[in-house]
Enzyme design. Structure first.
Site, PDB file in Angstrom:
ATOM      1  N   HIS A 268      17.082 -13.685  31.096  1.00 31.76           N
ATOM      2  CA  HIS A 268      15.872 -13.693  30.257  1.00 31.76           C
ATOM      3  C   HIS A 268      14.759 -14.306  31.115  1.00 31.76           C
ATOM      4  O   HIS A 268      14.352 -13.719  32.113  1.00 31.76           O
ATOM      5  CB  HIS A 268      16.198 -14.482  28.980  1.00 31.76           C
ATOM      6  CG  HIS A 268      15.200 -14.397  27.874  1.00 31.76           C
ATOM      7  ND1 HIS A 268      14.105 -13.573  27.902  1.00 31.76           N
ATOM      8  CD2 HIS A 268      15.132 -15.048  26.674  1.00 31.76           C
ATOM      9  CE1 HIS A 268      13.416 -13.731  26.778  1.00 31.76           C
ATOM     10  NE2 HIS A 268      14.023 -14.626  26.020  1.00 31.76           N
TER      11      HIS A 268
ATOM     12  N   HIS B 285      15.616  -3.193  31.246  1.00 30.33           N
ATOM     13  CA  HIS B 285      15.200  -3.898  30.043  1.00 30.33           C
ATOM     14  C   HIS B 285      15.920  -3.308  28.854  1.00 30.33           C
ATOM     15  O   HIS B 285      16.182  -2.109  28.815  1.00 30.33           O
ATOM     16  CB  HIS B 285      13.683  -3.761  29.847  1.00 30.33           C
ATOM     17  CG  HIS B 285      13.131  -4.806  28.933  1.00 30.33           C
ATOM     18  ND1 HIS B 285      13.118  -4.651  27.577  1.00 30.33           N
ATOM     19  CD2 HIS B 285      12.604  -6.022  29.194  1.00 30.33           C
ATOM     20  CE1 HIS B 285      12.586  -5.736  27.043  1.00 30.33           C
ATOM     21  NE2 HIS B 285      12.272  -6.578  27.993  1.00 30.33           N
TER      22      HIS B 285
ATOM     23  N   ASP C  60       9.281  -9.558  35.071  1.00 31.99           N
ATOM     24  CA  ASP C  60       9.686 -10.597  36.021  1.00 31.99           C
ATOM     25  C   ASP C  60       9.685 -10.140  37.473  1.00 31.99           C
ATOM     26  O   ASP C  60       9.818 -10.959  38.378  1.00 31.99           O
ATOM     27  CB  ASP C  60      11.095 -11.097  35.666  1.00 31.99           C
ATOM     28  CG  ASP C  60      11.079 -11.926  34.404  1.00 31.99           C
ATOM     29  OD1 ASP C  60      10.115 -12.684  34.234  1.00 31.99           O
ATOM     30  OD2 ASP C  60      11.999 -11.800  33.594  1.00 31.99           O
TER      31      ASP C  60
HETATM   32  N1  CMC Z   1      20.537  -3.601  38.293  1.00 32.09           N
HETATM   33  C1  CMC Z   1      21.560  -2.719  38.384  1.00 32.09           C
HETATM   34  N2  CMC Z   1      22.080  -2.108  37.302  1.00 32.09           N
HETATM   35  C2  CMC Z   1      21.587  -2.407  36.108  1.00 32.09           C
HETATM   36  C3  CMC Z   1      20.530  -3.327  35.931  1.00 32.09           C
HETATM   37  C4  CMC Z   1      20.008  -3.929  37.091  1.00 32.09           C
HETATM   38  N3  CMC Z   1      19.012  -4.784  36.999  1.00 32.09           N
HETATM   39  N4  CMC Z   1      20.230  -3.435  34.625  1.00 32.09           N
HETATM   40  C5  CMC Z   1      21.060  -2.625  33.975  1.00 32.09           C
HETATM   41  N5  CMC Z   1      21.886  -1.996  34.871  1.00 32.09           N
HETATM   42  C6  CMC Z   1      22.896  -0.985  34.568  1.00 32.09           C
HETATM   43  C7  CMC Z   1      24.129  -1.611  33.954  1.00 32.09           C
HETATM   44  O1  CMC Z   1      25.087  -1.957  34.954  1.00 32.09           O
HETATM   45  C8  CMC Z   1      24.616  -0.504  33.060  1.00 32.09           C
HETATM   46  O2  CMC Z   1      25.229   0.467  33.861  1.00 32.09           O
HETATM   47  P1  CMC Z   1      26.547   1.259  33.323  1.00 32.09           P
HETATM   48  O3  CMC Z   1      26.064   2.031  32.137  1.00 32.09           O
HETATM   49  O4  CMC Z   1      26.979   2.091  34.475  1.00 32.09           O
HETATM   50  O5  CMC Z   1      27.535   0.190  32.942  1.00 32.09           O
HETATM   51  C9  CMC Z   1      23.318   0.125  32.521  1.00 32.09           C
HETATM   52  O6  CMC Z   1      22.345  -0.134  33.556  1.00 32.09           O
HETATM   53  C10 CMC Z   1      22.848  -0.467  31.212  1.00 32.09           C
HETATM   54  O7  CMC Z   1      22.765  -1.885  31.370  1.00 32.09           O
HETATM   55  P2  CMC Z   1      23.062  -2.941  30.236  1.00 32.09           P
HETATM   56  O8  CMC Z   1      23.521  -4.203  30.867  1.00 32.09           O
HETATM   57  O9  CMC Z   1      23.932  -2.320  29.179  1.00 32.09           O
HETATM   58  O10 CMC Z   1      21.609  -3.105  29.614  1.00 32.09           O
HETATM   59  P3  CMC Z   1      21.127  -4.288  28.675  1.00 32.09           P
HETATM   60  O11 CMC Z   1      20.118  -3.706  27.770  1.00 32.09           O
HETATM   61  O12 CMC Z   1      22.289  -4.988  28.055  1.00 32.09           O
HETATM   62  O13 CMC Z   1      20.478  -5.306  29.707  1.00 32.09           O
HETATM   63  C11 CMC Z   1      18.946  -6.529  31.017  1.00 32.09           C
HETATM   64  C12 CMC Z   1      19.126  -5.517  29.873  1.00 32.09           C
HETATM   65  C13 CMC Z   1      17.470  -6.888  31.143  1.00 32.09           C
HETATM   66  C14 CMC Z   1      19.745  -7.812  30.677  1.00 32.09           C
HETATM   67  C15 CMC Z   1      19.488  -5.891  32.320  1.00 32.09           C
HETATM   68  O14 CMC Z   1      18.750  -4.741  32.636  1.00 32.09           O
HETATM   69  C16 CMC Z   1      19.485  -6.886  33.490  1.00 32.09           C
HETATM   70  O15 CMC Z   1      20.439  -7.649  33.660  1.00 32.09           O
HETATM   71  N6  CMC Z   1      18.395  -6.865  34.316  1.00 32.09           N
HETATM   72  C17 CMC Z   1      18.272  -7.846  35.387  1.00 32.09           C
HETATM   73  C18 CMC Z   1      17.791  -9.162  34.809  1.00 32.09           C
HETATM   74  C19 CMC Z   1      16.320  -9.124  34.432  1.00 32.09           C
HETATM   75  O16 CMC Z   1      15.498  -8.618  35.174  1.00 32.09           O
HETATM   76  N7  CMC Z   1      16.010  -9.711  33.265  1.00 32.09           N
HETATM   77  C20 CMC Z   1      14.620  -9.823  32.788  1.00 32.09           C
HETATM   78  C21 CMC Z   1      14.395  -9.006  31.566  1.00 32.09           C
HETATM   79  S1  CMC Z   1      12.657  -8.831  31.169  1.00 32.09           S
HETATM   80  C22 CMC Z   1      12.097 -10.403  30.757  1.00 32.09           C
HETATM   81  C23 CMC Z   1      12.766 -11.004  29.574  1.00 32.09           C
HETATM   82  O17 CMC Z   1      12.940 -10.360  28.539  1.00 32.09           O
HETATM   83  O18 CMC Z   1      13.082 -12.184  29.677  1.00 32.09           O
END
Ligand code: CMC
Length: 427
Positions: free
Chosen positions: A267, A306, A362
């Site tokens: 986050h 996201h 971010d």
């Molecule tokens: N790098 C590589 N792969 C990714 C990433 C990433 N940053 N984000 C998602 N994926 C992949 C994930 O592995 C999954 O692949 P598969 O379907 O093959 O298993 C697919 O994309 C869907 O990901 P998810 O984890 O189910 O998506 P989510 O909605 O649960 O997660 C997130 C959202 C923001 C936690 C995630 O994209 C992430 O960890 N990003 C990196 C951390 C980040 O930048 N966070 C800041 C968010 S914006 C500011 C805020 O809200 O605080």
């Protein structure tokens, strides 16, 4: 066509009509679907609330597919360009752009409450010299509840209003004090002649000069970043604020919980992680090698992806533009070249295209913060300051919503029953 959903339970052959309102069905309407009179009834299973609306809200609108963000219907791009942070906070909290008289009164009320009780300095001094400023912020926000016991009257509108001013006004002071403690520097008291952002910079960076005058470009950049971070509807920390506030805890305790949620690397901690990642990559030429690793599941490309945006995060676009203005003044952050290359390669890569992973807020914010002279540990703190207005707005909306109750999800129990206790010597 009626706005209903017909559901046939194949276990019993019975059909049910569920009303559809605003594109949703009520999870409680599922409860009538039973196999027999003893059956508890059907529940919805949605770990991490990926497809569950937990409230009605009039604060922030996001269209994640099209990359749109609005506060109270006003596009983020217009607010970032033309508004100030305090005006935007007013808009988020009260639902309309203030008149001049309203803005003056609001600015006065926030400015008037920027000072903190002297005892807060004492317990800040109790933290280790290298304590993470976000940890200190979480602790001191929670501690404010002991200074303002009147805050527990959460159903009293006047009390809510007073705590709103106090929270928005005092969080920057606590944040700056945490920073100064971490640096071993004396605390700087608020300067109420300065703007909200200017005063924050003064509390951080004032040294021996009798009056700190913020650079207008830097002051504006901080203000834009504050506007962009003010609210983001039902994210992890807003959800924490609402969930904790739903038990009618005072708003300082709930805000401390929200800040704790923000602290996590998925986050508000993500921009700190972005910089660690960029430094580890170290050079543009090593970007393809790292992208390959991320695709292989070895770590994540931080600052990408996201839960809601499946398009370019509109805040990231604005930050990228603000970065250029800041770099004209401070000199270019060399990590920017690595970030630009990372973005270019990722946006052309099938893995990221298929999963609709784009830069989020971010990805570029840490690079600007670093150019502005902030250490990485301050990044989540810089997120928490403006988000306080969003958290408080979410809390106020939740408290006054007659449909809300104490947040209490259900579970699917997965272990056995009626086991006989075995004394420890016989296990
Ligand atoms: N790098 C590589 N792969 C990714 C990433 C990433 N940053 N984000 C998602 N994926 C992949 C994930 O592995 C999954 O692949 P598969 O379907 O093959 O298993 C697919 O994309 C869907 O990901 P998810 O984890 O189910 O998506 P989510 O909605 O649960 O997660 C997130 C959202 C923001 C936690 C995630 O994209 C992430 O960890 N990003 C990196 C951390 C980040 O930048 N966070 C800041 C968010 S914006 C500011 C805020 O809200 O605080």
């Amino acid at each position: 066509m009626p706005d209903t959903l017909s559901v046939t339970d194949n276990r019993t052959g019975k059909t049910y009509e569920l009303p559809i309102t605003d594109g949703t069905v009520r999870a409680m309407d599922l409860r009538q679907i039973k196999t027999d009179a003893d059956d508890f009834g059907l529940m919805a299973y949605d770990p991490a609330f990926t497809n569950t609306a937990s409230c009605r809200s009039a604060i922030t609108y996001i269209d994640g597919e099209r990359g749109i963000l609005e506060y109270r219907g006003y596009p983020i791009e217009q607010l970032a360009e033309q508004s100030t942070y305090l005006e935007t906070a007013f808009l988020i909290l009260y639902g309309h752009l203030p008149t001049q008289a309203e803005l003056d009164a609001w600015t006065h009320n926030i400015t008037y409450h920027t000072f903190v009780h002297e005892n807060i300095k004492k317990f800040l001094e109790g933290f280790r010299y290298d304590a993470h400023p976000m940890g200190m912020l979480v602790g001191t926000i929670g501690a404010l509840s002991t200074f303002y016991p009147d805050a527990r009257h959460v159903l009293d509108e006047e009390s809510r209003e007073l705590q709103t001013w106090r929270l928005i006004a005092k969080v920057p002071t606590l944040a700056a004090f945490a920073y100064r403690h971490n640096r071993g520097m004396p605390f700087v008291y608020p300067d109420n002649d300065l703007s909200f952002a200017g005063n924050f910079l003064s509390m951080l960076w004032k040294m021996s000069e009798s009056k700190y005058t913020p650079d207008p470009v830097l002051e504006r950049a901080i203000q834009v970043l504050f506007i962009l971070h003010a609210d983001h509807e039902q994210n992890c920390s807003a959800n924490a604020m609402r969930a904790v506030g739903s038990s009618r805890s005072d708003p300082y305790s709930a805000t401390a919980a929200a800040a704790a949620a923000l602290y996590g690397p998925l986050h508000g901690g993500a921009n700190e992680e972005v910089l660690h990642m960029l430094m580890e990559i170290g050079h543009k030429e090593r970007v393809p090698e790292f992208v390959k690793k991320f695709k292989g599941g070895e770590g994540r490309l931080m600052g990408f992806g996201h839960r809601v945006y499946k398009n370019y995060d509109p805040r990231a676009k604005i930050i990228k533009r603000t970065a250029d203005e800041v770099f004209d003044l401070t000199g270019r952050n060399p990590l920017l070249d690595i970030a630009l290359e990372l973005e270019r390669i990722a946006l052309e890569d099938d893995y990221f295209i298929e999963r609709k992973l784009y830069p989020n807020v971010d990805f570029y914010s840490g690079i600007i913060y670093q150019a502005l002279g902030f250490p990485m540990e301050m990044f989540p703190v810089l997120f928490a300051i403006p988000r306080t207005s969003g958290w408080v707005a979410q809390w106020r909306e939740m408290i006054t919503d007659p449909e809300q109750k104490i947040a209490r999800p259900r579970q699917i129990y997965t272990d056995g029953h009626k086991k006989d206790y075995v004394p420890i010597g016989r296990r």
